[in-house]
Design a protein around this motif. Structure first.
Motif, PDB file in Angstrom:
ATOM      1  N   GLN A 106      50.742  32.553  34.526  1.00 43.99           N
ATOM      2  CA  GLN A 106      51.155  33.623  35.584  1.00 43.99           C
ATOM      3  C   GLN A 106      50.085  34.914  35.529  1.00 43.99           C
ATOM      4  OE1 GLN A 106      55.237  34.117  35.615  1.00 43.99           O
ATOM      5  NE2 GLN A 106      55.737  32.356  36.941  1.00 43.99           N
ATOM      6  N   GLN A 107      50.091  35.457  34.315  1.00 45.59           N
ATOM      7  CA  GLN A 107      49.374  36.466  34.038  1.00 45.59           C
ATOM      8  C   GLN A 107      47.765  36.253  34.327  1.00 45.59           C
ATOM      9  OE1 GLN A 107      48.624  37.811  29.939  1.00 45.59           O
ATOM     10  NE2 GLN A 107      50.285  38.831  30.128  1.00 45.59           N
ATOM     11  N   VAL A 108      47.252  34.907  33.963  1.00 40.95           N
ATOM     12  CA  VAL A 108      45.688  34.579  34.229  1.00 40.95           C
ATOM     13  C   VAL A 108      45.706  34.497  35.631  1.00 40.95           C
ATOM     14  CG1 VAL A 108      43.958  33.182  33.897  1.00 40.95           C
ATOM     15  CG2 VAL A 108      45.247  34.011  31.780  1.00 40.95           C
ATOM     16  N   GLY A 109      46.472  33.550  36.146  1.00 40.01           N
ATOM     17  CA  GLY A 109      46.450  33.308  37.679  1.00 40.01           C
ATOM     18  C   GLY A 109      45.248  32.421  38.126  1.00 40.01           C
ATOM     19  N   PHE A 110      45.616  31.778  39.241  1.00 39.66           N
ATOM     20  CA  PHE A 110      44.592  30.889  39.898  1.00 39.66           C
ATOM     21  C   PHE A 110      43.953  31.705  41.274  1.00 39.66           C
ATOM     22  CE2 PHE A 110      44.975  27.035  37.614  1.00 39.66           C
ATOM     23  CZ  PHE A 110      46.482  27.194  37.132  1.00 39.66           C
ATOM     24  N   ASP A 111      42.853  32.302  41.129  1.00 38.54           N
ATOM     25  CA  ASP A 111      42.110  33.201  42.023  1.00 38.54           C
ATOM     26  C   ASP A 111      42.240  32.767  43.644  1.00 38.54           C
ATOM     27  OD1 ASP A 111      40.839  35.146  43.840  1.00 38.54           O
ATOM     28  OD2 ASP A 111      39.638  35.550  42.017  1.00 38.54           O
ATOM     29  N   PRO A 112      43.063  33.020  44.355  1.00 40.60           N
ATOM     30  CA  PRO A 112      43.178  32.449  45.802  1.00 40.60           C
ATOM     31  C   PRO A 112      41.957  32.624  46.594  1.00 40.60           C
ATOM     32  CG  PRO A 112      44.574  34.406  45.529  1.00 40.60           C
ATOM     33  CD  PRO A 112      44.091  34.154  44.436  1.00 40.60           C
ATOM     34  N   ARG A 113      40.736  33.203  45.987  1.00 43.48           N
ATOM     35  CA  ARG A 113      39.628  33.326  46.862  1.00 43.48           C
ATOM     36  C   ARG A 113      38.777  31.821  46.769  1.00 43.48           C
ATOM     37  NH1 ARG A 113      37.185  38.808  44.573  1.00 43.48           N
ATOM     38  NH2 ARG A 113      38.442  38.525  42.721  1.00 43.48           N
ATOM     39  N   LEU A 114      39.255  31.061  45.646  1.00 46.34           N
ATOM     40  CA  LEU A 114      38.606  29.798  45.486  1.00 46.34           C
ATOM     41  C   LEU A 114      39.290  28.962  46.478  1.00 46.34           C
ATOM     42  CD1 LEU A 114      38.097  30.074  41.731  1.00 46.34           C
ATOM     43  CD2 LEU A 114      36.277  29.725  43.304  1.00 46.34           C
ATOM     44  N   ALA A 115      38.769  28.767  47.545  1.00 47.22           N
ATOM     45  CA  ALA A 115      39.399  27.862  48.597  1.00 47.22           C
ATOM     46  C   ALA A 115      39.178  26.292  48.212  1.00 47.22           C
ATOM     47  CB  ALA A 115      38.785  27.998  49.946  1.00 47.22           C
ATOM     48  N   ARG A 116      37.886  25.851  47.909  1.00 43.18           N
ATOM     49  CA  ARG A 116      37.856  24.325  47.723  1.00 43.18           C
ATOM     50  C   ARG A 116      37.398  24.000  46.260  1.00 43.18           C
ATOM     51  NH1 ARG A 116      40.348  24.713  51.350  1.00 43.18           N
ATOM     52  NH2 ARG A 116      39.525  24.912  53.486  1.00 43.18           N
ATOM     53  N   VAL A 117      36.424  23.375  46.000  1.00 45.82           N
ATOM     54  CA  VAL A 117      36.097  22.738  44.544  1.00 45.82           C
ATOM     55  C   VAL A 117      36.183  23.807  43.558  1.00 45.82           C
ATOM     56  CG1 VAL A 117      34.658  21.434  43.049  1.00 45.82           C
ATOM     57  CG2 VAL A 117      34.834  20.883  45.496  1.00 45.82           C
ATOM     58  N   ALA A 118      37.032  23.816  42.538  1.00 48.46           N
ATOM     59  CA  ALA A 118      37.039  24.698  41.375  1.00 48.46           C
ATOM     60  C   ALA A 118      38.023  24.292  40.458  1.00 48.46           C
ATOM     61  CB  ALA A 118      37.539  26.172  41.894  1.00 48.46           C
ATOM     62  N   HIS A 119      37.322  24.466  39.051  1.00 47.78           N
ATOM     63  CA  HIS A 119      38.186  24.092  38.001  1.00 47.78           C
ATOM     64  C   HIS A 119      38.136  25.093  36.917  1.00 47.78           C
ATOM     65  CE1 HIS A 119      40.317  21.605  35.070  1.00 47.78           C
ATOM     66  NE2 HIS A 119      39.395  21.640  34.294  1.00 47.78           N
ATOM     67  N   LEU A 120      37.006  25.140  36.330  1.00 46.52           N
ATOM     68  CA  LEU A 120      37.032  25.721  35.060  1.00 46.52           C
ATOM     69  C   LEU A 120      37.030  27.485  35.138  1.00 46.52           C
ATOM     70  CD1 LEU A 120      34.002  24.060  33.196  1.00 46.52           C
ATOM     71  CD2 LEU A 120      36.416  24.212  32.402  1.00 46.52           C
ATOM     72  N   GLU A 121      37.075  27.772  36.517  1.00 48.91           N
ATOM     73  CA  GLU A 121      37.224  29.264  37.020  1.00 48.91           C
ATOM     74  C   GLU A 121      38.461  29.915  36.304  1.00 48.91           C
ATOM     75  OE1 GLU A 121      35.860  27.044  38.799  1.00 48.91           O
ATOM     76  OE2 GLU A 121      34.014  27.573  39.456  1.00 48.91           O
ATOM     77  N   PHE A 122      39.563  28.996  36.273  1.00 50.39           N
ATOM     78  CA  PHE A 122      40.684  29.381  35.773  1.00 50.39           C
ATOM     79  C   PHE A 122      40.754  29.771  34.353  1.00 50.39           C
ATOM     80  CE2 PHE A 122      44.854  29.521  34.548  1.00 50.39           C
ATOM     81  CZ  PHE A 122      45.286  28.762  33.623  1.00 50.39           C
ATOM     82  N   PHE A 123      39.665  28.890  33.474  1.00 48.87           N
ATOM     83  CA  PHE A 123      39.586  28.966  32.019  1.00 48.87           C
ATOM     84  C   PHE A 123      38.600  30.402  31.704  1.00 48.87           C
ATOM     85  CE2 PHE A 123      42.112  25.676  30.920  1.00 48.87           C
ATOM     86  CZ  PHE A 123      42.077  24.491  31.913  1.00 48.87           C
ATOM     87  N   ILE A 124      37.760  30.467  32.633  1.00 51.80           N
ATOM     88  CA  ILE A 124      36.641  31.397  32.554  1.00 51.80           C
ATOM     89  C   ILE A 124      37.835  32.873  32.758  1.00 51.80           C
ATOM     90  CG2 ILE A 124      34.875  33.090  33.622  1.00 51.80           C
ATOM     91  CD1 ILE A 124      34.066  29.940  34.438  1.00 51.80           C
ATOM     92  N   ASP A 125      38.564  32.912  33.696  1.00 52.23           N
ATOM     93  CA  ASP A 125      39.543  34.063  34.122  1.00 52.23           C
ATOM     94  C   ASP A 125      40.508  34.099  32.799  1.00 52.23           C
ATOM     95  OD1 ASP A 125      39.892  34.129  37.634  1.00 52.23           O
ATOM     96  OD2 ASP A 125      38.286  34.866  36.259  1.00 52.23           O
ATOM     97  N   GLY A 126      40.697  33.439  32.043  1.00 48.20           N
ATOM     98  CA  GLY A 126      41.793  33.252  30.830  1.00 48.20           C
ATOM     99  C   GLY A 126      40.800  33.608  29.639  1.00 48.20           C
ATOM    100  N   LEU A 127      39.610  33.550  29.776  1.00 47.87           N
ATOM    101  CA  LEU A 127      38.919  33.770  28.312  1.00 47.87           C
ATOM    102  C   LEU A 127      39.299  35.113  27.695  1.00 47.87           C
ATOM    103  CD1 LEU A 127      35.208  33.223  28.839  1.00 47.87           C
ATOM    104  CD2 LEU A 127      36.730  31.959  27.469  1.00 47.87           C
ATOM    105  N   GLY A 128      39.912  34.973  26.260  1.00 48.44           N
ATOM    106  CA  GLY A 128      40.242  36.200  25.726  1.00 48.44           C
ATOM    107  C   GLY A 128      42.040  36.351  25.688  1.00 48.44           C
ATOM    108  N   GLY A 131      47.084  27.559  46.335  1.00 46.87           N
ATOM    109  CA  GLY A 131      48.138  26.665  46.290  1.00 46.87           C
ATOM    110  C   GLY A 131      48.382  26.685  44.995  1.00 46.87           C
ATOM    111  N   ARG A 132      47.514  26.349  43.913  1.00 49.64           N
ATOM    112  CA  ARG A 132      47.795  26.445  42.531  1.00 49.64           C
ATOM    113  C   ARG A 132      48.514  27.831  42.119  1.00 49.64           C
ATOM    114  NH1 ARG A 132      43.278  24.162  38.612  1.00 49.64           N
ATOM    115  NH2 ARG A 132      45.123  23.443  37.550  1.00 49.64           N
ATOM    116  N   ASN A 133      48.014  28.948  42.654  1.00 48.28           N
ATOM    117  CA  ASN A 133      48.714  30.119  42.151  1.00 48.28           C
ATOM    118  C   ASN A 133      50.120  30.320  43.055  1.00 48.28           C
ATOM    119  OD1 ASN A 133      48.043  32.329  40.801  1.00 48.28           O
ATOM    120  ND2 ASN A 133      47.568  33.618  42.547  1.00 48.28           N
TER     121      ASN A 133
END
Lengths: 531, 531
Positions: B445-467, B338-340
């Motif tokens: 939009q370039q980093v994105g919110f991984d749609p594989r994360l269905a439920r509780v998730a938060h810092l995964e977005f920032f982990i994907d955005g590292l760098g 949904g975030r993505n």
């Protein structure tokens, strides 16, 4: 009793005071300040001199002669918005001998707003440059006959971490005394070991000096130099200066987290499991009959592959079935917005883009496209679309950008491709393909389909992907296109009429405005040439 | 008449034959083949030696002493999954003195499937490395006392184009005869001008030799060396070898399109026009009352800002109003999907993320967040969320990755930040923030919110955005959080119960599995430590 209570109360009071005192004097970390204001950094200029060099005083008398065939390949100052002129205007000449036409893009704007648009674009571009350029882009030339040995590339450190700097040495002539200085800007230097006979000054600081009367000892010490990044930035570069008397060298240390992989589970090994590897994505608008034909044709060959449908019809109908995901959007939100929505929902390694009026046949072998992406470094591979007439198109386009100056760059698109792919004789490398392609999901999501493009748009995706998508095209995987031939006597249905109104807007409407206006503003182009 | 007709027919026949002959002999471009197979390239290894160097035969006798405080900062071979041990287990110790806990991530998988998962992950990672590494990553060390002068960084060419190579020269001792060789792998060398007294061999080929008895003439010739990229790749690097008798130098030429800007129109200049610059994005699930409260509170301060709502409720209700975009998703598709979706639809320069149970107040000054992003190089800036109790959180987290070996890397998350931002005393630089932030739309939009994360998730977005994301946090822009305090006597509504079931799944369910399983597989981590 009373004295006991008093003692207890006193004990509590003293404890509380003690705890407060401890918490108050708890060593708080001293935070430093960082300057993140957007302003041009020192030395962020790129000096790549593409003009032919003028002779200096030493070489003024040496005769030379220009080689036109080579000199003409060099980039000029700025780019010119020109197509090919002349040519016979006979029937079929555009088909057989396609001429290049040039389209200046500022025409997307009214004359009254053009200056303001250029000013805003220049301001946004300057911000963008300040955020994207680092010391790693600057031209550095290594001095000849320098006694300094040092690393010129490949030195990387994670933010706020420490590394050994490899490859430092001094190969000097015999002297009484040797001395080197090392300086950095975003971190400090230190030594991981102390070598006998070497004096170290400034260890732990941004500027360090090593000196010794014994060259082997100094060189042994130079094997233990560490760099610690102290000024945090997630992706930048520090310039290190390494010098000895009479000689200086510069090299950069890249500071960053590295690229975190985004890997996908591929399902059990063995044959390509299309349902585990591929999600089909499409966008629909008012064409539920064609959409259902597409779905039925897909199911004949791939009964369990997930199909993601983005739908911005006015009165959305239900589209359901196993492995179907239907997303409802605000009415008329748009073509690329729908494409971006659909791909944003994909959870498999690959995504297959199809238009909602395609029909799968026995020639639509997705396994073949998966094979190409599994075995090559391509990120995206297009197939071929067959019209009712039998005419099959791959729509291969090469795209290049010629740098311009303040007016913007020139975008050149030509039909064709670059190379045939070894081992895949039906496949080529190119820059843009038709709207039937398989691609790595993470790469497509990273490039994205710009939701600002509401109506007709296609190559804009490939333009946005330049430099990050490695694109191929194979002509042996074919999908059929439901007929678009309109017989003059056939009456159009209501939904057909609405569809046509939205799909093919009149030339002076917002659609063309948005396409060229976006190329002008967003990507900073002044001109588009194509054949 | 008959002979005239015969002549005409003959003329037509001859013309047709001629045209066919011309078309047949039309010079067709000879296409070369390119090898894109995924296999390790030569020299793609990175040699960054982080082990302390062993003494070689020359320096074996030189005494040295390790400096532990510095040597201990260097990366070890692989990373260890360890938290902090011990500590008093008193109430509030975790609050006052948060201990670091370590979580091995392979536990997300059953023992029976772990080996297979590791095998697949290794295969995907190897592919990924082959696609992302280039000659520009390799360690190169510049030789000391070499008569060669050459560029060590900053030389770039667009695919299939030609540039002058800057900075080449030979500063040799007086000799009868001087000779240099230049070689490339992905292109050819040539000269843009011919200088008298210099013999050129191999011009137009991958290997070129220049020789002369006059050093000034040879150096003048070296100012006219061109490189033409001939093997197409959208983003790679060629290694150029430059040598003379007894000496060799290597440098790379980056081949690529450069970064095409993605600029946004900002609206008329003057005060920050929040409606033109910002789109509010949120995801909702079964909480239409809270969502409506959010919308009403936003409208009190920003009546015309667009609000994009991604909704995966089971029986979606209509959410409408001016500047509201409501997107319906398949039921329970998920949080990050949904975030993505929501951010994929944003067409303004900035996007503001809010949760559907936030309430805007007079302290929620978006202009202040816009000001930070307009004037600094940050890509994202978080605000603060105030609970009903008055407790205000910014949830700042620093994130770092410690490289591991085949088992994967270690991910370290700690509460806190790196620096205070100069000029913005309420703002700091960090790596992760709370779920209330303003960000550059193109970066999110370039980093994105991984749609594989269905439920509780938060810092995964920032982990994907590292760098790629430069993250900040300001504590003076505050949004309220609609109360979550559940009084024991209050009965839960049906929708509250369903919400709780989906939002807070039991520990052994898919949610935890997916979060840690994804960190293990997708990002290739073996361990997560946090406090």
């Amino acid at each position: 009793m009373r004295s006991l209570r008093k003692t207890v109360l006193l004990a509590i009071l003293v404890s509380v005071v003690l705890v407060l005192a401890i918490l108050h004097s708890w060593p708080t970390r001293a935070y430093t300040t960082v300057d993140l204001w957007q302003r041009p950094g020192p030395g962020a200029e790129r000096h790549l001199e593409e003009r032919l060099p003028e002779p200096d005083h030493r070489s003024r008398d040496i005769p030379y002669r220009l080689r036109e065939s080579v000199a003409s390949l060099l980039a000029r100052n700025g780019c010119m918005c020109e197509g090919e002129r002349g040519g016979l205007k006979l029937p079929f000449t555009q088909l057989l001998f396609p001429r290049v036409s040039a389209h200046p893009l500022h025409t997307a704007f009214e004359a009254s707003e053009l200056e303001e648009m250029k000013r805003r674009r220049a301001k946004e571009y300057q911000s963008f440059q300040m955020r994207s350029q680092t010391a790693a882009d600057v031209l550095i030339v290594a001095e000849a006959n320098s006694p300094l040995q040092y690393p010129t590339q490949g030195v990387e450190v994670r933010p706020l971490k420490t590394i050994l700097i490899p490859g430092l040495a001094l190969q000097d002539l015999p002297k009484d005394h040797y001395s080197v200085n090392i300086s950095a800007k975003l971190g400090t230097l230190n030594v991981a070991a102390e070598v006998e006979g070497v004096k170290v000054k400034g260890d732990g600081e941004p500027h360090m000096t090593l000196s010794s009367s014994l060259l082997p000892n100094l060189n042994r010490q130079l094997q233990y130099i560490t760099y610690t990044n102290t000024l945090f930035h997630p992706s930048t570069a520090d310039t290190v200066q390494f010098e000895t008397e009479g000689h200086q060298a510069f090299f950069i240390i890249k500071i960053g987290h590295g690229v975190t992989p985004k890997l996908y589970n591929t399902g059990p090994k063995g044959e390509y499991n299309v349902s585990a590897l591929v999600t089909i994505a499409t966008k629909t608008f008012l064409r539920y009959d064609k959409l259902q034909d597409l779905i039925d044709s897909v199911r004949r060959y791939y009964p369990t592959v997930t199909i993601v449908i983005a739908d911005d019809s006015e009165n959305p109908k239900s589209v359901s079935g196993p492995y179907i995901e239907h997303y409802i959007m605000p009415f008329g939100k748009g073509w690329f917005a729908g494409r971006n929505l659909a791909v944003s929902q994909v959870t498999t390694k690959y995504v297959l883009w199809v238009d909602d009026d395609f029909i799968f046949t026995s020639n639509t072998k997705l396994e073949r496209l998966v094979d190409v992406l599994e075995r090559t470094t391509l990120d995206l591979v297009g197939g071929a679309v067959r019209e009712a007439t039998g005419y099959t198109a791959t729509y291969r386009q090469t795209i290049s950008i010629e740098p311009g100056e303040e007016n913007g760059d020139c975008l050149h698109m030509r039909r064709g491709f670059h190379h045939v792919i070894k081992g895949f004789p039906n496949c080529v490398v190119t820059d843009g393909v038709i709207n039937f392609f398989l691609a790595r999901t993470d790469k497509v999501q990273q490039v994205g389909f710009d939701p600002r493009l509401a109506r007709v748009a296609h190559l804009e995706f490939f333009i946005d992907g330049l430099g990050s998508l490695h694109v191929g095209s194979c002509d042996d995987v074919i999908v059929n296109h439901a007929t678009k031939i309109k017989f003059p006597w056939a009456s159009q249905s209501e939904s057909d009429k609405t569809y046509t109104k939205f799909r093919y807007p009149p030339a002076s409407s917002d659609a063309t405005h948005t396409k060229n206006g976006l190329l002008f503003f967003k990507n900073r182009f002044q001109c588009l040439t194509r054949n």
